[in-house]
Motif scaffolding. Structure first.
Motif, short mmCIF file in Angstrom:
data_model
loop_
_atom_site.label_atom_id
_atom_site.label_comp_id
_atom_site.label_asym_id
_atom_site.label_seq_id
_atom_site.Cartn_x
_atom_site.Cartn_y
_atom_site.Cartn_z
N LEU A 1 29.10 -69.92 27.46
CA LEU A 1 30.55 -69.94 27.59
C LEU A 1 31.21 -69.19 26.43
O LEU A 1 32.15 -68.41 26.62
N ALA A 2 30.71 -69.42 25.21
CA ALA A 2 31.25 -68.74 24.04
C ALA A 2 31.03 -67.23 24.13
O ALA A 2 31.92 -66.44 23.77
N GLN A 3 29.87 -66.83 24.60
CA GLN A 3 29.59 -65.40 24.74
C GLN A 3 30.51 -64.76 25.76
O GLN A 3 31.01 -63.64 25.56
N GLN A 4 30.76 -65.47 26.84
CA GLN A 4 31.68 -64.95 27.85
C GLN A 4 33.09 -64.82 27.28
O GLN A 4 33.80 -63.83 27.52
N ALA A 5 33.51 -65.82 26.50
CA ALA A 5 34.82 -65.77 25.87
C ALA A 5 34.89 -64.65 24.84
O ALA A 5 35.89 -63.92 24.75
N ALA A 6 33.84 -64.49 24.06
CA ALA A 6 33.83 -63.46 23.02
C ALA A 6 34.00 -62.06 23.60
O ALA A 6 34.64 -61.20 22.98
N ARG A 7 33.44 -61.83 24.77
CA ARG A 7 33.55 -60.51 25.39
C ARG A 7 35.01 -60.14 25.69
O ARG A 7 35.36 -58.96 25.74
N LEU A 8 35.86 -61.17 25.89
CA LEU A 8 37.27 -60.90 26.16
C LEU A 8 37.96 -60.27 24.96
O LEU A 8 39.01 -59.64 25.09
N VAL B 1 48.32 -68.72 6.71
CA VAL B 1 47.71 -69.45 7.81
C VAL B 1 47.00 -68.43 8.71
O VAL B 1 47.26 -67.23 8.61
N PRO B 2 46.09 -68.87 9.57
CA PRO B 2 45.42 -67.92 10.46
C PRO B 2 46.43 -67.19 11.36
O PRO B 2 47.41 -67.75 11.81
N ARG B 3 46.12 -65.92 11.62
CA ARG B 3 46.98 -65.10 12.48
C ARG B 3 46.34 -64.95 13.84
O ARG B 3 45.15 -64.63 13.95
N PRO B 4 47.07 -65.20 14.91
CA PRO B 4 46.52 -65.04 16.26
C PRO B 4 46.23 -63.57 16.56
O PRO B 4 46.98 -62.68 16.14
N VAL B 5 45.15 -63.36 17.32
CA VAL B 5 44.72 -62.00 17.66
C VAL B 5 44.68 -61.86 19.19
O VAL B 5 44.00 -62.64 19.86
N PRO B 6 45.39 -60.89 19.76
CA PRO B 6 45.38 -60.73 21.22
C PRO B 6 44.00 -60.29 21.71
O PRO B 6 43.23 -59.63 21.01
N SER B 7 43.68 -60.67 22.94
CA SER B 7 42.45 -60.23 23.58
C SER B 7 42.55 -58.76 23.95
O SER B 7 43.60 -58.12 23.75
N ARG B 8 41.50 -58.20 24.50
CA ARG B 8 41.51 -56.79 24.90
C ARG B 8 42.55 -56.55 26.00
O ARG B 8 43.06 -55.45 26.16
N ALA B 9 42.90 -57.62 26.72
CA ALA B 9 43.92 -57.51 27.77
C ALA B 9 45.33 -57.70 27.20
O ALA B 9 46.31 -57.66 27.95
N GLY B 10 45.43 -57.93 25.89
CA GLY B 10 46.73 -58.12 25.26
C GLY B 10 47.27 -59.53 25.36
O GLY B 10 48.46 -59.76 25.12
N THR B 11 46.40 -60.50 25.66
CA THR B 11 46.80 -61.89 25.86
C THR B 11 46.35 -62.75 24.69
O THR B 11 45.22 -62.60 24.21
N LEU B 12 47.20 -63.67 24.24
CA LEU B 12 46.83 -64.54 23.14
C LEU B 12 45.95 -65.70 23.58
O LEU B 12 45.12 -66.19 22.81
N VAL B 13 46.13 -66.17 24.80
CA VAL B 13 45.34 -67.28 25.33
C VAL B 13 44.63 -66.82 26.60
O VAL B 13 45.28 -66.31 27.53
N GLU B 14 43.32 -66.99 26.65
CA GLU B 14 42.53 -66.65 27.82
C GLU B 14 41.89 -67.92 28.37
O GLU B 14 41.82 -68.96 27.69
N ALA B 15 41.41 -67.86 29.59
CA ALA B 15 40.73 -68.99 30.22
C ALA B 15 39.35 -68.55 30.69
O ALA B 15 39.20 -67.49 31.32
N VAL B 16 38.34 -69.36 30.38
CA VAL B 16 36.99 -69.17 30.88
C VAL B 16 36.64 -70.44 31.64
O VAL B 16 36.34 -71.47 31.05
N GLY B 17 36.76 -70.39 32.96
CA GLY B 17 36.65 -71.61 33.75
C GLY B 17 37.81 -72.53 33.41
O GLY B 17 38.97 -72.11 33.42
#
Length: 311
Positions: free
Chosen positions: A4-11, A71-87
Protein backbone atom coordinates in the motif's frame (compact mmCIF):
# COMPACT_ATOMS: atom_id res chain seq x y z
CA UNK A 1 1.03 -2.45 4.30
CA UNK A 2 4.32 -2.17 2.39
CA UNK A 3 2.50 -2.73 -0.90
CA UNK A 4 0.00 0.00 0.00
CA UNK A 5 2.82 2.39 0.89
CA UNK A 6 4.63 1.63 -2.36
CA UNK A 7 1.48 2.31 -4.34
CA UNK A 8 1.03 5.60 -2.49
CA UNK A 9 4.67 6.56 -2.96
CA UNK A 10 4.37 6.21 -6.73
CA UNK A 11 1.77 9.01 -6.69
CA UNK A 12 4.62 11.33 -5.67
CA UNK A 13 7.17 9.68 -7.95
CA UNK A 14 9.04 7.60 -5.37
CA UNK A 15 10.33 4.11 -6.17
CA UNK A 16 9.80 1.25 -3.66
CA UNK A 17 13.46 1.35 -2.58
CA UNK A 18 13.15 5.05 -1.71
CA UNK A 19 10.76 4.55 1.21
CA UNK A 20 11.08 2.93 4.63
CA UNK A 21 8.77 2.61 7.62
CA UNK A 22 9.40 5.40 10.14
CA UNK A 23 6.53 5.29 12.66
CA UNK A 24 3.38 3.31 13.35
CA UNK A 25 1.18 5.51 15.51
CA UNK A 26 -2.25 7.02 14.86
CA UNK A 27 -1.11 7.19 11.24
CA UNK A 28 1.52 5.06 9.58
CA UNK A 29 4.43 7.21 8.46
CA UNK A 30 7.03 6.24 5.86
CA UNK A 31 10.21 8.19 5.22
CA UNK A 32 10.68 8.86 1.51
CA UNK A 33 13.97 10.14 0.12
CA UNK A 34 15.20 11.26 -3.27
CA UNK A 35 17.70 13.74 -4.60
CA UNK A 36 15.60 16.67 -3.42
CA UNK A 37 15.50 15.63 0.23
CA UNK A 38 13.49 13.63 2.76
CA UNK A 39 9.72 13.54 3.17
CA UNK A 40 7.06 12.03 5.42
CA UNK A 41 4.52 9.89 3.56
CA UNK A 42 1.48 9.65 5.83
CA UNK A 43 -1.00 6.81 5.47
CA UNK A 44 -3.98 7.91 7.53
CA UNK A 45 -6.05 5.64 9.73
CA UNK A 46 -9.19 4.87 7.67
CA UNK A 47 -12.26 6.65 9.03
CA UNK A 48 -10.44 9.02 11.39
CA UNK A 49 -10.24 12.04 9.08
CA UNK A 50 -11.99 12.66 5.76
CA UNK A 51 -10.38 14.24 2.71
CA UNK A 52 -11.85 17.69 3.40
CA UNK A 53 -10.44 17.70 6.93
CA UNK A 54 -7.00 16.61 5.74
CA UNK A 55 -6.93 19.20 2.99
CA UNK A 56 -7.86 21.86 5.56
CA UNK A 57 -5.06 20.68 7.86
CA UNK A 58 -2.53 20.91 5.02
CA UNK A 59 -3.67 24.36 3.95
CA UNK A 60 -3.37 25.57 7.52
CA UNK A 61 0.13 24.09 7.81
CA UNK A 62 1.13 25.81 4.58
CA UNK A 63 -0.14 29.12 6.00
CA UNK A 64 1.98 28.53 9.12
CA UNK A 65 5.03 27.90 6.94
CA UNK A 66 4.32 31.09 5.02
CA UNK A 67 4.07 32.89 8.36
CA UNK A 68 7.56 31.74 9.30
CA UNK A 69 6.75 28.86 11.65
CA UNK A 70 8.94 25.78 11.40
CA UNK A 71 6.39 23.06 10.64
CA UNK A 72 6.25 20.44 7.86
CA UNK A 73 5.24 21.78 4.45
CA UNK A 74 2.69 19.86 2.37
CA UNK A 75 3.89 18.60 -1.00
CA UNK A 76 1.50 18.10 -3.95
CA UNK A 77 1.42 14.74 -5.72
CA UNK A 78 2.44 14.38 -9.36
CA UNK A 79 -1.21 15.10 -10.20
CA UNK A 80 -1.02 18.38 -8.26
CA UNK A 81 -3.19 17.11 -5.39
CA UNK A 82 -2.36 17.48 -1.69
CA UNK A 83 -4.48 14.50 -0.59
CA UNK A 84 -4.65 11.24 -2.53
CA UNK A 85 -6.59 8.03 -1.88
CA UNK A 86 -5.30 4.46 -2.21
CA UNK A 87 -8.36 2.30 -1.68
CA UNK A 88 -9.93 3.50 1.58
CA UNK A 89 -6.64 4.97 2.84
CA UNK A 90 -6.01 8.69 2.47
CA UNK A 91 -2.41 9.69 1.86
CA UNK A 92 -0.38 12.89 1.85
CA UNK A 93 3.26 13.95 1.78
CA UNK A 94 5.07 16.45 4.00
CA UNK A 95 8.63 17.70 4.15
CA UNK A 96 10.71 15.86 6.75
CA UNK A 97 11.95 18.24 9.43
CA UNK A 98 15.44 17.74 10.87
CA UNK A 99 15.86 17.07 14.56
CA UNK A 100 14.70 14.65 17.21
CA UNK A 101 11.77 14.59 19.64
CA UNK A 102 12.46 16.44 22.89
CA UNK A 103 11.36 13.29 24.71
CA UNK A 104 9.00 10.35 24.71
CA UNK A 105 6.02 9.44 26.90
CA UNK A 106 6.25 12.35 29.30
CA UNK A 107 10.03 12.55 29.43
CA UNK A 108 12.24 15.49 28.46
CA UNK A 109 15.53 14.40 26.93
CA UNK A 110 17.17 17.81 27.18
CA UNK A 111 19.64 19.41 29.57
CA UNK A 112 17.88 22.74 30.10
CA UNK A 113 14.30 21.70 30.84
CA UNK A 114 13.20 25.12 32.03
CA UNK A 115 14.72 26.93 29.06
CA UNK A 116 13.08 24.50 26.66
CA UNK A 117 9.66 25.13 28.22
CA UNK A 118 10.12 28.87 27.89
CA UNK A 119 10.98 28.45 24.21
CA UNK A 120 8.02 26.12 23.71
CA UNK A 121 5.66 28.68 25.23
CA UNK A 122 6.94 31.27 22.77
CA UNK A 123 6.53 28.80 19.89
CA UNK A 124 2.90 28.08 20.80
CA UNK A 125 2.25 31.82 21.06
CA UNK A 126 3.62 32.27 17.53
CA UNK A 127 1.45 29.41 16.29
CA UNK A 128 -1.63 31.11 17.69
CA UNK A 129 -0.62 34.55 16.40
CA UNK A 130 0.03 33.34 12.85
CA UNK A 131 -3.22 31.36 12.89
CA UNK A 132 -5.15 34.45 13.96
CA UNK A 133 -3.65 36.41 11.10
CA UNK A 134 -4.73 33.83 8.53
CA UNK A 135 -8.19 33.68 6.96
CA UNK A 136 -9.25 30.04 6.42
CA UNK A 137 -11.03 29.26 3.14
CA UNK A 138 -14.84 28.93 3.25
CA UNK A 139 -14.67 25.12 3.09
CA UNK A 140 -12.18 24.84 5.97
CA UNK A 141 -13.11 21.81 8.08
CA UNK A 142 -11.34 20.83 11.28
CA UNK A 143 -12.54 19.38 14.62
CA UNK A 144 -13.60 21.75 17.39
CA UNK A 145 -12.17 21.25 20.89
CA UNK A 146 -14.95 23.43 22.27
CA UNK A 147 -17.18 22.74 25.27
CA UNK A 148 -19.24 20.20 23.34
CA UNK A 149 -16.10 18.59 21.89
CA UNK A 150 -14.64 18.16 25.37
CA UNK A 151 -17.63 17.58 27.61
CA UNK A 152 -20.72 17.09 25.44
CA UNK A 153 -22.69 13.91 24.91
CA UNK A 154 -20.40 12.97 22.00
CA UNK A 155 -16.91 14.29 22.79
CA UNK A 156 -14.34 14.33 20.01
CA UNK A 157 -12.39 11.47 21.53
CA UNK A 158 -15.39 9.54 22.77
CA UNK A 159 -17.40 9.25 26.01
CA UNK A 160 -14.60 8.89 28.57
CA UNK A 161 -17.10 7.91 31.27
CA UNK A 162 -17.93 4.75 29.30
CA UNK A 163 -14.43 3.26 29.37
CA UNK A 164 -14.99 -0.43 30.24
CA UNK A 165 -12.06 -0.38 32.66
CA UNK A 166 -13.91 1.92 35.06
CA UNK A 167 -15.63 0.63 38.16
CA UNK A 168 -19.11 1.93 38.90
CA UNK A 169 -17.69 4.29 41.52
CA UNK A 170 -14.99 5.57 39.17
CA UNK A 171 -17.53 6.15 36.43
CA UNK A 172 -19.65 8.16 38.86
CA UNK A 173 -16.60 10.25 39.75
CA UNK A 174 -15.86 11.07 36.12
CA UNK A 175 -19.49 11.92 35.44
CA UNK A 176 -19.57 14.25 38.45
CA UNK A 177 -16.35 15.91 37.32
CA UNK A 178 -17.78 16.25 33.82
CA UNK A 179 -20.89 18.01 35.10
CA UNK A 180 -18.94 20.39 37.33
CA UNK A 181 -16.37 21.13 34.62
CA UNK A 182 -19.09 21.80 32.06
CA UNK A 183 -20.68 24.43 34.30
CA UNK A 184 -17.24 25.87 35.11
CA UNK A 185 -16.24 26.13 31.44
CA UNK A 186 -19.59 27.65 30.49
CA UNK A 187 -19.02 30.38 33.09
CA UNK A 188 -15.51 31.35 31.97
CA UNK A 189 -15.86 30.63 28.25
CA UNK A 190 -16.62 34.24 27.19
CA UNK A 191 -13.24 35.41 28.50
CA UNK A 192 -11.12 32.64 26.98
CA UNK A 193 -8.90 32.88 23.91
CA UNK A 194 -10.33 30.62 21.19
CA UNK A 195 -8.94 29.85 17.74
CA UNK A 196 -6.85 27.32 15.86
CA UNK A 197 -4.68 25.13 18.09
CA UNK A 198 -2.27 22.24 17.62
CA UNK A 199 -4.14 20.17 20.25
CA UNK A 200 -1.41 17.51 20.56
CA UNK A 201 1.74 19.27 21.79
CA UNK A 202 3.24 16.17 23.38
CA UNK A 203 7.00 15.78 23.70
CA UNK A 204 6.93 13.25 20.83
CA UNK A 205 5.51 15.94 18.52
CA UNK A 206 8.05 18.64 19.40
CA UNK A 207 11.40 18.40 17.61
CA UNK A 208 14.65 20.07 18.56
CA UNK A 209 17.43 20.82 16.07
CA UNK A 210 20.36 23.15 16.75
CA UNK A 211 18.47 24.40 19.84
CA UNK A 212 15.45 25.42 17.72
CA UNK A 213 12.02 23.85 18.28
CA UNK A 214 9.48 22.79 15.68
CA UNK A 215 6.05 21.17 15.77
CA UNK A 216 4.88 18.10 13.85
CA UNK A 217 1.70 16.00 13.75
CA UNK A 218 -1.19 18.42 13.27
CA UNK A 219 -3.62 15.51 12.85
CA UNK A 220 -5.74 16.61 15.82
CA UNK A 221 -5.30 20.34 15.25
CA UNK A 222 -8.42 22.43 14.89
CA UNK A 223 -10.53 24.99 16.70
CA UNK A 224 -10.11 25.18 20.44
CA UNK A 225 -9.20 27.06 23.59
CA UNK A 226 -5.60 28.24 23.48
CA UNK A 227 -5.00 27.13 27.08
CA UNK A 228 -5.71 23.58 25.90
CA UNK A 229 -2.43 23.61 23.94
CA UNK A 230 -0.51 24.51 27.10
CA UNK A 231 -2.42 21.96 29.18
CA UNK A 232 -1.71 19.16 26.72
CA UNK A 233 2.02 19.57 27.22
CA UNK A 234 1.90 20.15 30.98
CA UNK A 235 -0.38 17.23 31.85
CA UNK A 236 2.35 14.69 31.17
CA UNK A 237 4.73 16.39 33.59
CA UNK A 238 2.47 16.71 36.62
CA UNK A 239 4.46 14.04 38.55
CA UNK A 240 7.84 15.66 37.75
CA UNK A 241 9.69 17.19 40.74
CA UNK A 242 10.37 20.33 38.70
CA UNK A 243 6.80 20.65 37.42
CA UNK A 244 6.25 24.10 39.03
CA UNK A 245 9.35 25.44 37.28
CA UNK A 246 8.39 23.88 33.94
CA UNK A 247 4.89 25.33 34.17
CA UNK A 248 6.15 28.78 35.11
CA UNK A 249 8.63 28.76 32.22
CA UNK A 250 6.02 27.66 29.68
CA UNK A 251 3.68 30.44 30.77
CA UNK A 252 6.51 32.99 30.79
CA UNK A 253 7.34 32.13 27.19
CA UNK A 254 3.69 32.24 26.22
CA UNK A 255 3.11 35.53 28.06
CA UNK A 256 4.56 37.35 25.07
CA UNK A 257 1.08 36.74 23.68
CA UNK A 258 -0.99 37.03 26.86
CA UNK A 259 -1.09 35.97 30.51
CA UNK A 260 -2.82 32.70 31.36
CA UNK A 261 -5.24 32.39 34.28
CA UNK A 262 -3.97 29.60 36.59
CA UNK A 263 -7.47 28.41 37.43
CA UNK A 264 -8.45 28.07 33.78
CA UNK A 265 -5.21 26.24 33.02
CA UNK A 266 -5.84 23.74 35.82
CA UNK A 267 -9.31 23.12 34.40
CA UNK A 268 -7.88 22.43 30.95
CA UNK A 269 -5.29 20.05 32.39
CA UNK A 270 -8.19 18.09 33.86
CA UNK A 271 -10.09 18.22 30.55
CA UNK A 272 -7.04 17.01 28.66
CA UNK A 273 -6.67 14.08 31.07
CA UNK A 274 -10.35 13.18 30.68
CA UNK A 275 -10.01 12.83 26.90
CA UNK A 276 -7.67 9.84 27.06
CA UNK A 277 -9.98 7.23 28.67
CA UNK A 278 -12.35 8.02 25.78
CA UNK A 279 -9.65 8.00 23.10
CA UNK A 280 -8.49 4.50 23.98
CA UNK A 281 -11.93 2.85 23.83
CA UNK A 282 -11.91 2.05 20.07
CA UNK A 283 -8.22 1.06 20.34
CA UNK A 284 -8.47 -1.42 23.21
CA UNK A 285 -8.04 -4.31 20.78
CA UNK A 286 -4.67 -2.98 19.60
CA UNK A 287 -1.39 -4.18 21.18
CA UNK A 288 -0.94 -2.56 24.57
CA UNK A 289 -4.48 -1.18 24.56
CA UNK A 290 -5.40 -2.44 28.02
CA UNK A 291 -2.23 -1.03 29.59
CA UNK A 292 -2.72 2.34 27.91
CA UNK A 293 -6.31 2.42 29.11
CA UNK A 294 -5.24 1.68 32.67
CA UNK A 295 -2.68 4.52 32.52
CA UNK A 296 -5.29 6.93 31.17
CA UNK A 297 -7.69 6.10 33.99
CA UNK A 298 -4.89 6.29 36.57
CA UNK A 299 -4.06 9.81 35.37
CA UNK A 300 -7.61 11.14 35.04
CA UNK A 301 -9.15 9.86 38.28
CA UNK A 302 -6.92 11.68 40.83
CA UNK A 303 -7.36 14.93 38.90
CA UNK A 304 -11.12 14.46 38.82
CA UNK A 305 -11.24 13.65 42.54
CA UNK A 306 -9.12 16.70 43.41
CA UNK A 307 -11.28 18.90 41.22
CA UNK A 308 -14.46 17.69 42.90
CA UNK A 309 -12.93 18.38 46.30
CA UNK A 310 -12.33 22.05 45.49
CA UNK A 311 -15.05 24.67 46.13
Amino acid sequence: MAALAQQAARLWGFAPDQIRLAARRENIVWRAEDGSGAFALRLHRPGYRNAAQLLSELRWMDALVQGGLNVPRPVPSRAGTLVEAVGDTLVDLLTWLPGRPIGMQGQLDVTDRVGLCCNLGALLARLHDISDGWTPPPDFSRPAWDRAGLLGDRPLWGPFWDNPGLTAAQRATLLAARAKADAHLAAIEPGLDYGLIHADALSENILIHDDALSLIDFDDGGWGFRDFDLATFLMRFLPAPDYPALRAALLAGYAKRRAVDPGALDLFILLRALTYPGWIIPRLHEPGGDARSARAIHTALPLAEAYLATP
